[in-house]
Motif scaffolding. Sequence first.
Motif, PDB file in Angstrom:
ATOM      1  N   PHE A 137     -11.035   3.428 -23.520  1.00 12.21           N
ATOM      2  CA  PHE A 137     -10.210   2.941 -22.477  1.00 12.21           C
ATOM      3  C   PHE A 137     -11.273   2.845 -21.119  1.00 12.21           C
ATOM      4  CE2 PHE A 137      -7.443   5.587 -24.950  1.00 12.21           C
ATOM      5  CZ  PHE A 137      -6.373   4.912 -25.168  1.00 12.21           C
ATOM      6  N   ILE A 138     -10.745   2.125 -20.311  1.00 11.10           N
ATOM      7  CA  ILE A 138     -11.270   1.575 -18.993  1.00 11.10           C
ATOM      8  C   ILE A 138     -10.175   1.916 -17.691  1.00 11.10           C
ATOM      9  CG2 ILE A 138     -12.259  -0.252 -17.367  1.00 11.10           C
ATOM     10  CD1 ILE A 138     -13.184  -1.544 -19.772  1.00 11.10           C
ATOM     11  N   ARG A 139     -10.403   2.718 -16.972  1.00  8.24           N
ATOM     12  CA  ARG A 139      -9.575   2.997 -16.032  1.00  8.24           C
ATOM     13  C   ARG A 139      -9.750   2.087 -14.617  1.00  8.24           C
ATOM     14  NH1 ARG A 139      -7.290   9.037 -14.970  1.00  8.24           N
ATOM     15  NH2 ARG A 139      -6.323   8.241 -16.756  1.00  8.24           N
ATOM     16  N   VAL A 140      -8.779   1.650 -14.063  1.00 11.31           N
ATOM     17  CA  VAL A 140      -8.990   0.511 -12.950  1.00 11.31           C
ATOM     18  C   VAL A 140      -8.044   1.162 -11.855  1.00 11.31           C
ATOM     19  CG1 VAL A 140      -8.576  -1.767 -12.307  1.00 11.31           C
ATOM     20  CG2 VAL A 140      -9.181  -1.242 -14.528  1.00 11.31           C
ATOM     21  N   LYS A 141      -8.486   1.103 -10.528  1.00 11.76           N
ATOM     22  CA  LYS A 141      -7.855   1.533  -9.345  1.00 11.76           C
ATOM     23  C   LYS A 141      -7.707   0.410  -8.530  1.00 11.76           C
ATOM     24  CE  LYS A 141      -9.151   5.420  -7.743  1.00 11.76           C
ATOM     25  NZ  LYS A 141      -9.806   6.596  -6.994  1.00 11.76           N
ATOM     26  N   LEU A 142      -6.328   0.034  -7.855  1.00 15.27           N
ATOM     27  CA  LEU A 142      -6.253  -0.949  -7.454  1.00 15.27           C
ATOM     28  C   LEU A 142      -5.603  -0.324  -5.852  1.00 15.27           C
ATOM     29  CD1 LEU A 142      -4.012  -3.276  -9.746  1.00 15.27           C
ATOM     30  CD2 LEU A 142      -6.406  -3.550  -9.355  1.00 15.27           C
ATOM     31  N   CYS A 143      -5.787  -1.147  -4.847  1.00 14.86           N
ATOM     32  CA  CYS A 143      -5.404  -1.014  -3.614  1.00 14.86           C
ATOM     33  C   CYS A 143      -4.565  -2.065  -3.081  1.00 14.86           C
ATOM     34  CB  CYS A 143      -6.594  -0.885  -2.420  1.00 14.86           C
ATOM     35  SG  CYS A 143      -5.959  -0.392  -0.951  1.00 14.86           S
ATOM     36  N   ALA A 144      -3.208  -1.717  -2.718  1.00 12.69           N
ATOM     37  CA  ALA A 144      -2.394  -2.829  -2.214  1.00 12.69           C
ATOM     38  C   ALA A 144      -1.434  -1.980  -1.227  1.00 12.69           C
ATOM     39  CB  ALA A 144      -1.511  -3.412  -3.539  1.00 12.69           C
ATOM     40  N   GLU A 145      -0.538  -2.916  -0.749  1.00 12.89           N
ATOM     41  CA  GLU A 145       0.243  -2.561   0.339  1.00 12.89           C
ATOM     42  C   GLU A 145       1.615  -2.316  -0.290  1.00 12.89           C
ATOM     43  OE1 GLU A 145       0.837  -5.016   3.546  1.00 12.89           O
ATOM     44  OE2 GLU A 145      -1.403  -4.681   4.353  1.00 12.89           O
ATOM     45  N   LYS A 146       2.500  -1.334   0.237  1.00  9.35           N
ATOM     46  CA  LYS A 146       3.879  -1.024  -0.128  1.00  9.35           C
ATOM     47  C   LYS A 146       4.042  -0.876  -1.646  1.00  9.35           C
ATOM     48  CE  LYS A 146       5.864  -4.027   3.511  1.00  9.35           C
ATOM     49  NZ  LYS A 146       6.623  -5.244   3.749  1.00  9.35           N
ATOM     50  N   LEU A 147       3.662   0.445  -2.233  1.00 16.20           N
ATOM     51  CA  LEU A 147       3.535   0.945  -3.624  1.00 16.20           C
ATOM     52  C   LEU A 147       4.712   1.614  -3.918  1.00 16.20           C
ATOM     53  CD1 LEU A 147      -0.220   0.987  -4.168  1.00 16.20           C
ATOM     54  CD2 LEU A 147       1.141  -0.849  -4.875  1.00 16.20           C
ATOM     55  N   ASP A 148       5.418   1.954  -3.047  1.00 14.89           N
ATOM     56  CA  ASP A 148       6.302   3.101  -2.884  1.00 14.89           C
ATOM     57  C   ASP A 148       7.380   2.898  -4.205  1.00 14.89           C
ATOM     58  OD1 ASP A 148       7.126   1.216  -0.954  1.00 14.89           O
ATOM     59  OD2 ASP A 148       9.255   2.054  -1.474  1.00 14.89           O
ATOM     60  N   ARG A 149       7.848   1.551  -4.710  1.00 20.70           N
ATOM     61  CA  ARG A 149       8.597   1.462  -5.644  1.00 20.70           C
ATOM     62  C   ARG A 149       7.814   1.945  -7.094  1.00 20.70           C
ATOM     63  NH1 ARG A 149      10.320  -2.892  -7.162  1.00 20.70           N
ATOM     64  NH2 ARG A 149      12.529  -2.454  -7.936  1.00 20.70           N
ATOM     65  N   TYR A 150       6.558   2.024  -7.079  1.00 22.13           N
ATOM     66  CA  TYR A 150       5.762   2.200  -8.300  1.00 22.13           C
ATOM     67  C   TYR A 150       6.045   3.845  -8.820  1.00 22.13           C
ATOM     68  CZ  TYR A 150       4.120  -2.437  -8.601  1.00 22.13           C
ATOM     69  OH  TYR A 150       3.875  -3.713  -8.428  1.00 22.13           O
ATOM     70  N   ASN A 151       6.594   4.530  -7.769  1.00 23.06           N
ATOM     71  CA  ASN A 151       6.655   5.948  -7.865  1.00 23.06           C
ATOM     72  C   ASN A 151       8.102   6.221  -8.345  1.00 23.06           C
ATOM     73  OD1 ASN A 151       4.617   7.458  -7.733  1.00 23.06           O
ATOM     74  ND2 ASN A 151       4.597   7.744  -5.349  1.00 23.06           N
ATOM     75  N   HIS A 152       9.047   5.119  -8.577  1.00 23.24           N
ATOM     76  CA  HIS A 152      10.519   5.423  -8.906  1.00 23.24           C
ATOM     77  C   HIS A 152      11.203   4.358  -9.560  1.00 23.24           C
ATOM     78  CE1 HIS A 152      12.399   3.086  -5.890  1.00 23.24           C
ATOM     79  NE2 HIS A 152      11.375   3.583  -4.774  1.00 23.24           N
ATOM     80  N   ALA A 153      10.726   3.224  -9.406  1.00 22.57           N
ATOM     81  CA  ALA A 153      11.709   1.959  -9.721  1.00 22.57           C
ATOM     82  C   ALA A 153      11.332   1.398 -11.444  1.00 22.57           C
ATOM     83  CB  ALA A 153      11.258   0.777  -9.074  1.00 22.57           C
ATOM     84  N   GLY A 154      10.102   2.015 -11.837  1.00 21.64           N
ATOM     85  CA  GLY A 154       9.798   1.342 -13.104  1.00 21.64           C
ATOM     86  C   GLY A 154       8.445   1.797 -13.536  1.00 21.64           C
ATOM     87  N   LEU A 155       8.108   2.051 -14.811  1.00 21.72           N
ATOM     88  CA  LEU A 155       6.784   2.590 -15.307  1.00 21.72           C
ATOM     89  C   LEU A 155       5.877   1.346 -15.458  1.00 21.72           C
ATOM     90  CD1 LEU A 155       7.637   5.196 -17.794  1.00 21.72           C
ATOM     91  CD2 LEU A 155       6.431   5.597 -15.777  1.00 21.72           C
ATOM     92  N   HIS A 156       6.345  -0.020 -15.787  1.00 21.27           N
ATOM     93  CA  HIS A 156       5.322  -0.983 -16.166  1.00 21.27           C
ATOM     94  C   HIS A 156       5.264  -2.216 -14.961  1.00 21.27           C
ATOM     95  CE1 HIS A 156       6.004   0.999 -19.969  1.00 21.27           C
ATOM     96  NE2 HIS A 156       7.057   0.802 -19.804  1.00 21.27           N
ATOM     97  N   PHE A 157       4.348  -2.881 -15.280  1.00 23.47           N
ATOM     98  CA  PHE A 157       3.775  -4.023 -14.334  1.00 23.47           C
ATOM     99  C   PHE A 157       2.861  -4.804 -14.861  1.00 23.47           C
ATOM    100  CE2 PHE A 157       0.790  -0.859 -13.810  1.00 23.47           C
ATOM    101  CZ  PHE A 157      -0.454  -1.303 -13.509  1.00 23.47           C
ATOM    102  N   ARG A 158       2.774  -5.896 -14.194  1.00 18.46           N
ATOM    103  CA  ARG A 158       1.761  -7.009 -14.824  1.00 18.46           C
ATOM    104  C   ARG A 158       0.604  -7.298 -13.522  1.00 18.46           C
ATOM    105  NH1 ARG A 158       3.131 -10.004 -19.234  1.00 18.46           N
ATOM    106  NH2 ARG A 158       5.193  -9.686 -20.165  1.00 18.46           N
ATOM    107  N   ILE A 159      -0.476  -7.586 -14.249  1.00 19.55           N
ATOM    108  CA  ILE A 159      -1.492  -7.951 -13.177  1.00 19.55           C
ATOM    109  C   ILE A 159      -1.658  -9.400 -13.356  1.00 19.55           C
ATOM    110  CG2 ILE A 159      -2.643  -5.677 -12.652  1.00 19.55           C
ATOM    111  CD1 ILE A 159      -5.119  -6.647 -14.790  1.00 19.55           C
TER     112      ILE A 159
END
Length: 361
Positions: A137-159
């Motif tokens: 595995f490779i662990r990636v850390k991103l910095c972006a604004e307004k990430l609050d929904r990632y704590n409750h609205a869904g587990l998955h996303f796309r880059i």
Amino acid sequence: MIEISENIDKVVESYDSYASTLIGEPHLAQMVDLVHQIFFEKGSGQLIRRNEKSQLISIRNGAICSEINGEQLKITIYAETSESLHALRELISHYAEEHLSELALDWTASDELDAGSLPPTCRVATVVGVERLGQLFIRVKLCAEKLDRYNHAGLHFRIGIPPIGRKPVWPFLSENGRTTWAKGADKLHLPAFTTVSVNLERNELVFDLFSHQNGPTCEWAEGLLAGIDSRNEILLSGPGGGWMPPQKKLLIAGDETALPTIRRTLATANSSDDVIAFIELENLMDVKLIAAECGHHVRYLDRSRGESLSDAVLTLRKKKLEDRYLWFAGEKTDADKVREVAKSVWHVPRGRRYVAAFWKK
């Protein structure tokens, strides 16, 4: 017009955002059935009302109202936030275009539509950390604004990874409320991932990438690790795809692609919870690393020795599944087998199972 009953008023009055679209013949009945299928039959929505002229379905982050008036169908989306509103708008439009003769929906009737801007579900993110995690595995850390929904609205996303050597062309909101993506030489590569953690104070999101050494995503991540790829500005789109399953009585199974969800779920499980867990790996080199987060619940399967995730799950007796939530994610063939048995043999109710194909051979 269709008269809206009192219970419909109570459902929709609490939502701040809305968008609506009108659909004419010959798609009225098919579209009502399609919305019913997406959000009730296949989803986790609650059917509040349905008759020959209207239906209302309440979902976790909003509500969908369908009303037939003469030769027109009006679909209205109600949502808590502009992000949820846009995600639902995109989902309904996608299914309409896919199933109803390329029907293109116009969502201009909306209280939040800023044409030309970045869609509400998208953020431009910067890679601020990348490290190898074990052997696979490779662990990636991103910095972006307004990430609050990632704590409750869904587990998955796309880059969205831009093509090598080209300036990024980000998506934008069209006049009719749809996301417009770059095409041709500027087309973004859009792999899906699962959130490992979110730090709202630092505006950081972490995800793990299974490095199978093939494809543009692995090439990008390995290039960042080696310091030979400069594409550290990417798109973050989401979140979606549901939340962690209930742990009290759970059967959870998946391969490398499902590990972030399994890890987060088992890390929050109590010692008293009745959990059966299977994790299939290409080999067992990283078991100690994974076990530190997953605890004692897991049986590990070695794919290099012919051990199969679907076989392990399907050998369980039906009695083991009584009142148990089933969560399964992996290769499509395995997922299809488990889904069919869960539905036709074990008779696990729709609301007590999640079976998904995360990749295909």
